[in-house]
Design a protein around this motif. Structure first.
Motif, PDB file in Angstrom:
ATOM      1  N   UNK A 122      32.998  39.769  76.224  1.00 34.95           N
ATOM      2  CA  UNK A 122      32.739  39.565  77.770  1.00 34.95           C
ATOM      3  C   UNK A 122      33.455  38.336  78.254  1.00 34.95           C
ATOM      4  N   UNK A 123      33.015  37.879  79.165  1.00 33.57           N
ATOM      5  CA  UNK A 123      33.540  36.752  79.853  1.00 33.57           C
ATOM      6  C   UNK A 123      33.279  35.454  78.904  1.00 33.57           C
ATOM      7  N   UNK A 127      29.650  33.424  78.200  1.00 25.49           N
ATOM      8  CA  UNK A 127      29.052  33.533  76.678  1.00 25.49           C
ATOM      9  C   UNK A 127      28.902  32.151  76.178  1.00 25.49           C
ATOM     10  N   UNK A 128      29.779  31.211  76.766  1.00 29.96           N
ATOM     11  CA  UNK A 128      29.625  29.797  76.319  1.00 29.96           C
ATOM     12  C   UNK A 128      28.242  29.248  76.920  1.00 29.96           C
ATOM     13  N   UNK A 129      28.196  29.409  78.074  1.00 31.49           N
ATOM     14  CA  UNK A 129      27.134  28.991  78.808  1.00 31.49           C
ATOM     15  C   UNK A 129      25.693  29.561  78.340  1.00 31.49           C
ATOM     16  N   UNK A 155      27.373  46.632  71.993  1.00 26.94           N
ATOM     17  CA  UNK A 155      28.129  47.719  72.933  1.00 26.94           C
ATOM     18  C   UNK A 155      28.295  47.343  74.287  1.00 26.94           C
ATOM     19  N   UNK A 156      27.614  46.188  74.734  1.00 28.85           N
ATOM     20  CA  UNK A 156      27.827  45.887  76.185  1.00 28.85           C
ATOM     21  C   UNK A 156      28.853  44.701  76.475  1.00 28.85           C
ATOM     22  N   UNK A 157      29.296  44.349  77.628  1.00 30.11           N
ATOM     23  CA  UNK A 157      30.292  43.516  77.903  1.00 30.11           C
ATOM     24  C   UNK A 157      29.479  42.269  78.712  1.00 30.11           C
ATOM     25  N   UNK A 158      29.337  41.168  78.444  1.00 31.03           N
ATOM     26  CA  UNK A 158      28.882  39.980  79.230  1.00 31.03           C
ATOM     27  C   UNK A 158      29.792  39.899  80.384  1.00 31.03           C
ATOM     28  N   UNK A 159      29.695  40.509  81.487  1.00 26.01           N
ATOM     29  CA  UNK A 159      30.451  40.115  82.612  1.00 26.01           C
ATOM     30  C   UNK A 159      30.215  38.735  83.449  1.00 26.01           C
ATOM     31  N   UNK A 160      28.921  38.342  83.422  1.00 30.86           N
ATOM     32  CA  UNK A 160      28.691  36.888  84.161  1.00 30.86           C
ATOM     33  C   UNK A 160      27.433  36.429  83.505  1.00 30.86           C
ATOM     34  N   UNK A 161      27.306  35.025  83.671  1.00 32.47           N
ATOM     35  CA  UNK A 161      25.837  34.571  83.352  1.00 32.47           C
ATOM     36  C   UNK A 161      25.851  33.356  84.835  1.00 32.47           C
TER      37      UNK A 161
END
Length: 166
Positions: A122-123, A127-129, A155-161
């Motif tokens: 993901x982004x 991920x860092x945040x 299996x997921x993609x972290x798009x935003x936090x």
């Protein structure tokens, strides 16, 4: 394609004598942050088909703040979200076979554990945040190529936090 929105409840006050942890209300910051997150969700088009919300007072009040600013879809309250672990959260998510976008309002450390476990990539900024901890009233947006019923570890993609103030 399906989307999972994981939202940790907003900031709650400390339990007063005789008040169960389950019944702790949001403090003033938490009330403001929940409405702010609702506004951010609306602005970014993060609108769920369905919301699973912990029955704990602070989670229900977080939902109310969000719902004042955006649509939360159909809402199901579940005390299980207060009592279970990240694996239990994933089981509840998989049970929502008809939802293509799902908002889960719950608690830490389950939210953080689940977000990290199901996000395979993901982004990088997101991920860092998230690696610094899942803040109160923060929202992780995770996409899956298939149905949420098939969501699995990695299996997921972290798009935003996003957090209040973003």
């Amino acid at each position: 394609m399906s989307t999972l929105y994981l939202l940790r409840h907003a900031k709650a006050g400390w339990a007063l004598p005789g008040v169960r942890d389950f019944d702790r209300p949001l403090d003033e910051i938490g009330q403001r942050d929940s409405e702010e997150m609702g506004q951010l969700m609306a602005l970014n088009g993060y609108i769920p088909d369905l919301t699973l919300c912990s029955g704990a007072l602070r989670a229900r009040q977080t939902l109310a703040g969000i719902a004042a600013k955006t649509d939360t879809g159909k809402v199901i309250f579940s005390d299980t979200l207060y009592m279970t672990d990240a694996a239990g959260y994933l089981d509840l998510i998989r049970e929502q076979v008809n939802a293509s976008s799902l908002l889960v309002i719950g608690h830490n450390p389950m939210m953080e554990d689940l977000a990290l476990a199901i996000s395979g990539d993901g982004d990088e900024q997101a991920a860092a945040a998230l690696n610094f901890g899942f803040s109160t009233a923060a929202l992780a947006i995770i996409s899956f190529k298939g149905r949420l019923a098939d969501a699995a570890l990695g299996k997921g993609r972290l798009e935003a936090y996003i957090t209040p103030g973003d």
